[in-house]
Scaffold this active site. Structure first.
Site, mmCIF file in Angstrom:
data_model
loop_
_atom_site.group_PDB
_atom_site.id
_atom_site.type_symbol
_atom_site.label_atom_id
_atom_site.label_comp_id
_atom_site.label_asym_id
_atom_site.label_seq_id
_atom_site.Cartn_x
_atom_site.Cartn_y
_atom_site.Cartn_z
ATOM 1 N N PRO A 1 0.912 -1.259 0.045
ATOM 2 C CA PRO A 1 -0.043 0.001 -0.025
ATOM 3 C C PRO A 1 0.837 1.342 0.023
ATOM 4 O O PRO A 1 1.679 1.538 1.003
ATOM 5 C CB PRO A 1 -0.764 -0.145 1.278
ATOM 6 C CG PRO A 1 -0.771 -1.637 1.667
ATOM 7 C CD PRO A 1 0.698 -1.902 1.288
ATOM 8 N N GLU A 2 0.735 2.235 -1.045
ATOM 9 C CA GLU A 2 1.095 3.454 -1.201
ATOM 10 C C GLU A 2 0.205 4.726 -1.072
ATOM 11 O O GLU A 2 -0.960 4.144 -1.130
ATOM 12 C CB GLU A 2 2.357 3.583 -2.261
ATOM 13 C CG GLU A 2 3.496 2.225 -2.018
ATOM 14 C CD GLU A 2 4.712 2.486 -2.751
ATOM 15 O OE1 GLU A 2 4.676 3.493 -3.307
ATOM 16 O OE2 GLU A 2 5.306 1.723 -2.842
ATOM 17 N N ARG B 1 16.326 -0.274 2.806
ATOM 18 C CA ARG B 1 15.107 -0.767 1.875
ATOM 19 C C ARG B 1 15.630 -1.173 0.679
ATOM 20 O O ARG B 1 16.372 -0.534 -0.101
ATOM 21 C CB ARG B 1 13.910 0.207 1.817
ATOM 22 C CG ARG B 1 13.388 0.726 3.042
ATOM 23 C CD ARG B 1 12.624 -0.131 3.627
ATOM 24 N NE ARG B 1 11.252 -0.403 3.038
ATOM 25 C CZ ARG B 1 10.213 0.444 2.844
ATOM 26 N NH1 ARG B 1 10.229 1.395 3.397
ATOM 27 N NH2 ARG B 1 9.191 -0.229 2.161
ATOM 28 N N LYS C 1 -0.243 7.979 3.114
ATOM 29 C CA LYS C 1 -0.153 6.492 3.494
ATOM 30 C C LYS C 1 -1.512 6.526 4.808
ATOM 31 O O LYS C 1 -1.546 5.517 5.296
ATOM 32 C CB LYS C 1 0.939 5.779 3.547
ATOM 33 C CG LYS C 1 1.769 5.730 2.701
ATOM 34 C CD LYS C 1 3.114 5.067 3.094
ATOM 35 C CE LYS C 1 4.092 5.290 1.940
ATOM 36 N NZ LYS C 1 5.277 4.515 2.438
#
Length: 278
Positions: A2-3, A251, A49
């Site tokens: 989810p972004e 990341r 978000k």
């Protein structure tokens, strides 16, 4: 994953389903909030978000899906697809159940209360909802971040602009042909503006739902340029796509060392500095 585009779309759907209806029951991480029974939902919106459900008594329910969160909806007697202990926020109303599973954060706050105002003050503009001036974002970044901040950390910092996540980070850098090894100090205001305008275009191009796409429709089977394609051929030059874990909180970043290498990155070498890779 989810972004900002996903959360924007979820908010739009929940807005249609929930607004104007009264809650029969609310649970937050298994705790029944009986004081919210019969409260009416007056708005559902998002910022980056974060998703907000506003009630008629001035209270607000906030959720942040994180990496693994998702919203489901069911009939009252319908079996859930995930175990109940994974439910972070549950709303019962109008004969249906709306469940947010595995959210990173869920909380209740007062609209325009201290917590609400503090959160919004720290978040940058939502790239899917707000017009933004790149020059003002540039000034904001220079105040908030050290000049040696890697560009991959810059793009993920929701204080600068809200909505970009790990997928769009890699895709924006590829589309703009920027090396992920660049730092804030390597960018000009024009470079910075190009990054965030591209991010806004890609996010807003995915608000209609369906599988996320950053490549033009009809451009081939692959929907994304580089994300998740480690070891596969670059769709532009054929070079194997790299995956490196970069940043202070590492990341995964997917990138093409040719398309985003020295010819496109102010002369930076193509090797990942020691200690930044996997």
């Amino acid at each position: 994953m989810p972004e900002g585009d996903t959360v924007h779309t979820i908010a739009a759907v929940l807005e249609r389903w929930l607004t104007g209806r009264r809650l029969d029951a609310v649970w937050v991480r298994g705790q029944h909030l009986c004081e919210l029974t019969a409260r009416q939902v007056v708005a559902v919106t998002s910022r980056g978000k974060h998703l907000f459900i506003d009630l008629d008594d001035g209270q607000r329910l906030r959720s942040h899906l994180g990496l693994h969160g998702a919203w489901h909806h069911y009939g009252r007697a319908e079996p859930w697809q995930k175990p109940r202990h994974q439910a972070s926020l549950t709303l019962e109303l109008a004969g249906r159940v709306y469940v947010c599973f595995n959210a990173r954060e869920v909380e209740r706050m007062r609209i325009q209360g201290f917590r609400d105002l503090d959160l919004r003050r720290h978040l940058g503009p939502d790239l899917t909802r707000e017009a933004f001036a790149p020059g003002r974002l540039w000034d904001r970044a220079l105040v908030l971040l050290p000049r040696d901040t890697l560009i991959v950390e810059l793009l993920l910092d929701q204080r600068v602009a809200a909505g970009i996540g790990n997928v769009y980070k890699s895709e924006v850098l590829f589309v703009t042909r920027r090396s992920p090894l660049l730092r804030l100090d390597d960018l000009s205001c024009a470079d910075f503006g190009t990054l965030y305008r591209t991010a806004g275009d890609l996010l807003n191009g995915n608000l209609s739902g369906g599988p996320r796409r950053t490549r033009p429709s009809g451009a081939g089977q692959a929907r994304l340029w580089v994300y998740g394609r480690a070891g596969q051929s670059c769709l532009c030059c054929g070079t194997p796509i790299r995956r490196d874990r970069l940043g202070r909180n590492p990341r995964s970043t997917y990138w093409c060392p040719v398309c985003q290498g020295s010819a496109h990155s102010g002369g930076l070498v193509e090797e990942v500095p020691k200690g930044l890779g996997e």
